[in-house]
Motif scaffolding. Structure first.
Motif, PDB file in Angstrom:
ATOM      1  N   VAL A  56    -112.035 -58.428 -71.985  1.00  3.95           N
ATOM      2  CA  VAL A  56    -110.738 -57.817 -72.423  1.00  3.95           C
ATOM      3  C   VAL A  56    -110.469 -57.758 -73.688  1.00  3.95           C
ATOM      4  CG1 VAL A  56    -108.219 -57.013 -72.034  1.00  3.95           C
ATOM      5  CG2 VAL A  56    -109.471 -58.109 -69.901  1.00  3.95           C
ATOM      6  N   LEU A  57    -110.888 -59.145 -74.344  1.00  4.57           N
ATOM      7  CA  LEU A  57    -110.279 -59.042 -75.859  1.00  4.57           C
ATOM      8  C   LEU A  57    -111.270 -58.085 -76.255  1.00  4.57           C
ATOM      9  CD1 LEU A  57    -108.992 -61.062 -78.348  1.00  4.57           C
ATOM     10  CD2 LEU A  57    -111.459 -62.395 -77.384  1.00  4.57           C
ATOM     11  N   LEU A  58    -112.036 -57.971 -75.978  1.00  2.00           N
ATOM     12  CA  LEU A  58    -113.123 -57.259 -77.044  1.00  2.00           C
ATOM     13  C   LEU A  58    -113.144 -55.512 -76.678  1.00  2.00           C
ATOM     14  CD1 LEU A  58    -117.097 -58.919 -76.756  1.00  2.00           C
ATOM     15  CD2 LEU A  58    -115.713 -59.271 -78.698  1.00  2.00           C
ATOM     16  N   ARG A  59    -112.711 -55.544 -75.637  1.00  2.00           N
ATOM     17  CA  ARG A  59    -112.223 -53.887 -75.351  1.00  2.00           C
ATOM     18  C   ARG A  59    -111.074 -53.410 -76.747  1.00  2.00           C
ATOM     19  NH1 ARG A  59    -114.694 -49.057 -75.061  1.00  2.00           N
ATOM     20  NH2 ARG A  59    -116.786 -50.481 -73.520  1.00  2.00           N
ATOM     21  N   SER A  60    -109.704 -54.469 -75.976  1.00  2.00           N
ATOM     22  CA  SER A  60    -108.615 -54.723 -76.712  1.00  2.00           C
ATOM     23  C   SER A  60    -108.456 -54.232 -77.971  1.00  2.00           C
ATOM     24  CB  SER A  60    -107.678 -55.783 -75.910  1.00  2.00           C
ATOM     25  OG  SER A  60    -107.362 -55.431 -75.152  1.00  2.00           O
ATOM     26  N   PHE A  61    -109.644 -54.752 -78.750  1.00  2.00           N
ATOM     27  CA  PHE A  61    -110.107 -55.023 -80.267  1.00  2.00           C
ATOM     28  C   PHE A  61    -110.418 -53.952 -80.372  1.00  2.00           C
ATOM     29  CE2 PHE A  61    -113.230 -56.149 -83.882  1.00  2.00           C
ATOM     30  CZ  PHE A  61    -112.024 -56.463 -85.080  1.00  2.00           C
ATOM     31  N   SER A  62    -111.018 -53.086 -79.981  1.00  2.00           N
ATOM     32  CA  SER A  62    -111.338 -51.656 -80.216  1.00  2.00           C
ATOM     33  C   SER A  62    -110.389 -51.073 -80.319  1.00  2.00           C
ATOM     34  CB  SER A  62    -113.101 -51.261 -79.699  1.00  2.00           C
ATOM     35  OG  SER A  62    -113.203 -50.079 -79.666  1.00  2.00           O
ATOM     36  N   LEU A  63    -109.777 -50.541 -79.481  1.00  2.00           N
ATOM     37  CA  LEU A  63    -108.725 -49.768 -79.123  1.00  2.00           C
ATOM     38  C   LEU A  63    -107.338 -50.044 -79.959  1.00  2.00           C
ATOM     39  CD1 LEU A  63    -108.679 -49.955 -75.466  1.00  2.00           C
ATOM     40  CD2 LEU A  63    -109.665 -48.286 -76.748  1.00  2.00           C
ATOM     41  N   LEU A  64    -107.302 -52.063 -80.851  1.00  2.00           N
ATOM     42  CA  LEU A  64    -106.429 -51.807 -81.618  1.00  2.00           C
ATOM     43  C   LEU A  64    -106.997 -51.339 -83.118  1.00  2.00           C
ATOM     44  CD1 LEU A  64    -104.979 -55.005 -79.853  1.00  2.00           C
ATOM     45  CD2 LEU A  64    -103.294 -52.747 -80.127  1.00  2.00           C
ATOM     46  N   PHE A  65    -108.159 -51.297 -83.441  1.00  2.00           N
ATOM     47  CA  PHE A  65    -108.176 -51.505 -84.634  1.00  2.00           C
ATOM     48  C   PHE A  65    -108.601 -49.340 -84.928  1.00  2.00           C
ATOM     49  CE2 PHE A  65    -111.881 -50.217 -87.159  1.00  2.00           C
ATOM     50  CZ  PHE A  65    -112.017 -50.572 -88.433  1.00  2.00           C
ATOM     51  N   ILE A  66    -109.104 -49.483 -84.452  1.00  2.00           N
ATOM     52  CA  ILE A  66    -108.895 -47.228 -84.186  1.00  2.00           C
ATOM     53  C   ILE A  66    -108.162 -46.872 -84.200  1.00  2.00           C
ATOM     54  CG2 ILE A  66    -109.038 -46.962 -81.828  1.00  2.00           C
ATOM     55  CD1 ILE A  66    -111.146 -44.595 -83.027  1.00  2.00           C
ATOM     56  N   ARG A  67    -107.304 -48.104 -83.585  1.00  2.00           N
ATOM     57  CA  ARG A  67    -105.225 -47.000 -83.108  1.00  2.00           C
ATOM     58  C   ARG A  67    -104.966 -47.160 -84.744  1.00  2.00           C
ATOM     59  NH1 ARG A  67     -99.930 -50.442 -82.418  1.00  2.00           N
ATOM     60  NH2 ARG A  67     -98.796 -49.550 -81.055  1.00  2.00           N
ATOM     61  N   GLN A  68    -105.152 -47.931 -85.867  1.00  2.00           N
ATOM     62  CA  GLN A  68    -104.731 -47.798 -87.037  1.00  2.00           C
ATOM     63  C   GLN A  68    -104.954 -46.797 -88.252  1.00  2.00           C
ATOM     64  OE1 GLN A  68    -105.315 -52.411 -89.007  1.00  2.00           O
ATOM     65  NE2 GLN A  68    -106.842 -52.579 -88.158  1.00  2.00           N
ATOM     66  N   LEU A  74     -95.681 -52.644 -81.284  1.00  2.00           N
ATOM     67  CA  LEU A  74     -94.780 -52.233 -81.973  1.00  2.00           C
ATOM     68  C   LEU A  74     -94.275 -52.838 -83.618  1.00  2.00           C
ATOM     69  CD1 LEU A  74     -92.129 -51.066 -80.102  1.00  2.00           C
ATOM     70  CD2 LEU A  74     -94.312 -49.666 -81.241  1.00  2.00           C
ATOM     71  N   SER A  75     -95.156 -53.638 -84.060  1.00  2.00           N
ATOM     72  CA  SER A  75     -95.172 -54.175 -85.327  1.00  2.00           C
ATOM     73  C   SER A  75     -95.102 -53.989 -86.399  1.00  2.00           C
ATOM     74  CB  SER A  75     -96.614 -55.646 -85.060  1.00  2.00           C
ATOM     75  OG  SER A  75     -97.469 -55.567 -84.951  1.00  2.00           O
ATOM     76  N   LEU A  76     -95.078 -54.232 -87.647  1.00  2.00           N
ATOM     77  CA  LEU A  76     -95.286 -53.665 -89.056  1.00  2.00           C
ATOM     78  C   LEU A  76     -95.738 -53.064 -88.585  1.00  2.00           C
ATOM     79  CD1 LEU A  76     -92.438 -55.532 -90.722  1.00  2.00           C
ATOM     80  CD2 LEU A  76     -92.788 -54.345 -89.390  1.00  2.00           C
ATOM     81  N   SER A  77     -97.711 -53.763 -88.519  1.00  2.00           N
ATOM     82  CA  SER A  77     -99.064 -53.063 -89.252  1.00  2.00           C
ATOM     83  C   SER A  77     -99.208 -52.027 -88.000  1.00  2.00           C
ATOM     84  CB  SER A  77     -99.775 -54.734 -88.582  1.00  2.00           C
ATOM     85  OG  SER A  77     -99.919 -55.347 -87.332  1.00  2.00           O
ATOM     86  N   SER A  78     -98.928 -52.413 -86.860  1.00  2.00           N
ATOM     87  CA  SER A  78     -98.569 -50.900 -85.337  1.00  2.00           C
ATOM     88  C   SER A  78     -98.289 -49.532 -86.333  1.00  2.00           C
ATOM     89  CB  SER A  78     -98.700 -51.401 -84.862  1.00  2.00           C
ATOM     90  OG  SER A  78     -99.405 -52.798 -84.451  1.00  2.00           O
ATOM     91  N   VAL A  79     -99.353 -48.610 -85.962  1.00  2.00           N
ATOM     92  CA  VAL A  79     -98.439 -47.393 -86.153  1.00  2.00           C
ATOM     93  C   VAL A  79     -97.513 -47.208 -85.396  1.00  2.00           C
ATOM     94  CG1 VAL A  79     -99.170 -44.696 -85.473  1.00  2.00           C
ATOM     95  CG2 VAL A  79    -101.549 -46.206 -85.581  1.00  2.00           C
ATOM     96  N   PRO A  80     -96.302 -46.714 -86.552  1.00  2.00           N
ATOM     97  CA  PRO A  80     -95.512 -46.188 -85.719  1.00  2.00           C
ATOM     98  C   PRO A  80     -94.563 -45.353 -84.444  1.00  2.00           C
ATOM     99  CG  PRO A  80     -95.912 -45.871 -88.294  1.00  2.00           C
ATOM    100  CD  PRO A  80     -96.553 -45.818 -87.317  1.00  2.00           C
ATOM    101  N   ALA A  81     -94.226 -46.019 -83.771  1.00  2.00           N
ATOM    102  CA  ALA A  81     -93.835 -46.049 -82.660  1.00  2.00           C
ATOM    103  C   ALA A  81     -92.862 -44.155 -82.611  1.00  2.00           C
ATOM    104  CB  ALA A  81     -92.829 -46.338 -81.529  1.00  2.00           C
TER     105      ALA A  81
END
Length: 328
Positions: A270-282, A303-310
């Protein structure tokens, strides 16, 4: 964010992935959900290794007995048997690849929606999984053809001259090293592209060929960030392999059993797959698998400041959101 350009980071998405893993698997802990997600993760990584045991035997005697048995079989029957065996292996490989392609979308859906579900994502992403399977099969054939063609400069001289290996040591070593390096590079490149293709296909519901084009253009536009991601991912893969070996030893090889090992090591998957999804999300809302739906428990993380705006507009390939109700 720096103006309109997204700020691409490595460690922050990994920290967010760690928090997501904690939310999904431990807050609260649900054994049924754990087992269901574990099954999806097992399908998504089917054929990736594990579950094999190495028994110490007298290999010399075993090979001798096998040779004696084979020599007693009539040649026509032996040829037919070998052909049937090769056909069965190919069918098994294709079946495993198909199950893996279908399972990876189930696994991503479990992570994105924080749920343990198999039937619904299997039905919803049937077309996507089949398309990804066919495209992956085509890529595998291309890589195989490339390996065969690239090995011809080494194989042909050996066939023509039986003493070639003894008289051209340097050439043989360089040719083998070049072939290994080229294949490793191509496999790593395909692993990177395939990982991001899955996120694009899940988000935009596009065909595999379209996702391939989108991802390759994205990588070409951000080579530095992608290189850092690859290096960090290699470190994570080595650390994961070490943890898997330690878990196998600590559980007396129970963790090497298919599915059981995946359930035991589920936080890593779960950690590795989530990391991939969160990285490309940027890179923007078109790459954000949470753009149209975010579980409430994920809001403080995503919805943190580093993430893509909602407020980012969803992709045009997604169905429009229903209008809000007006209370009178």
């Amino acid at each position: 964010m720096n103006g309109s350009e997204p700020r691409i980071e490595i460690f922050r998405p990994f920290g967010e992935a760690f928090e997501l893993t904690t939310k999904i698997l431990f807050q609260p802990f649900d054994l049924k959900k754990w087992l269901v997600i574990g099954f999806a993760a097992w399908l998504a990584n089917l054929g990736g290794g594990g579950g094999s045991f190495n028994y110490r035997t007298n290999r010399g005697e075993g090979l001798q007995k096998i040779n004696e048995t084979i020599s007693q079989i009539p040649q026509p029957i032996l040829i037919v048997g070998v052909c049937v065996l090769i056909l069965l292996v190919l069918v098994l490989v294709v079946l495993v690849a198909w199950l893996r392609a279908r399972g990876v979308f189930m696994f991503i859906d479990c992570i994105v929606k924080n749920r343990g579900a198999i039937a619904e994502p299997r039905r919803d992403f049937r077309k996507d999984g089949n398309g990804y399977f066919l495209f992956s099969l085509l890529v595998g054939i291309v890589l195989l053809v490339f390996a065969v063609v690239f090995s011809l400069p080494l194989v042909i001289p050996i066939i023509k001259d039986s003493t070639f290996l003894r008289t051209h040591h340097v050439y043989v070593i360089v040719a083998i090293a070049a072939l290994i390096f080229a294949m490793i590079f191509l496999l790593l490149a395909w692993s990177l592209i395939a990982s991001f293709m899955l996120a694009v296909m899940y988000r935009q519901r596009c065909r595999a060929s379209e996702a391939f084009t989108i991802v390759t253009r994205l990588i070409a536009a951000h080579p530095g960030e992608m290189l850092l991601y690859c290096l960090f991912w290699i470190v994570l893969a080595l650390a994961t392999a070490l943890v898997a070996c330690l878990a196998t030893c600590a559980t007396c090889c129970i963790a090497a059993i298919p599915y059981v090992g995946t359930v035991i090591l589920l936080p890593l998957f779960v950690l590795l797959r989530s990391f991939s999804l969160l990285f490309i999300r940027q890179f923007g809302p078109d790459y954000d698998v949470w753009a149209s739906f975010i579980p409430p428990e994920f809001l403080p993380i995503l919805l943190s400041l580093s993430s893509v705006p909602a407020t980012s507009a969803p992709s045009s390939k997604l169905p429009p959101e229903p209008p809000p109700r007006l209370s009178i």
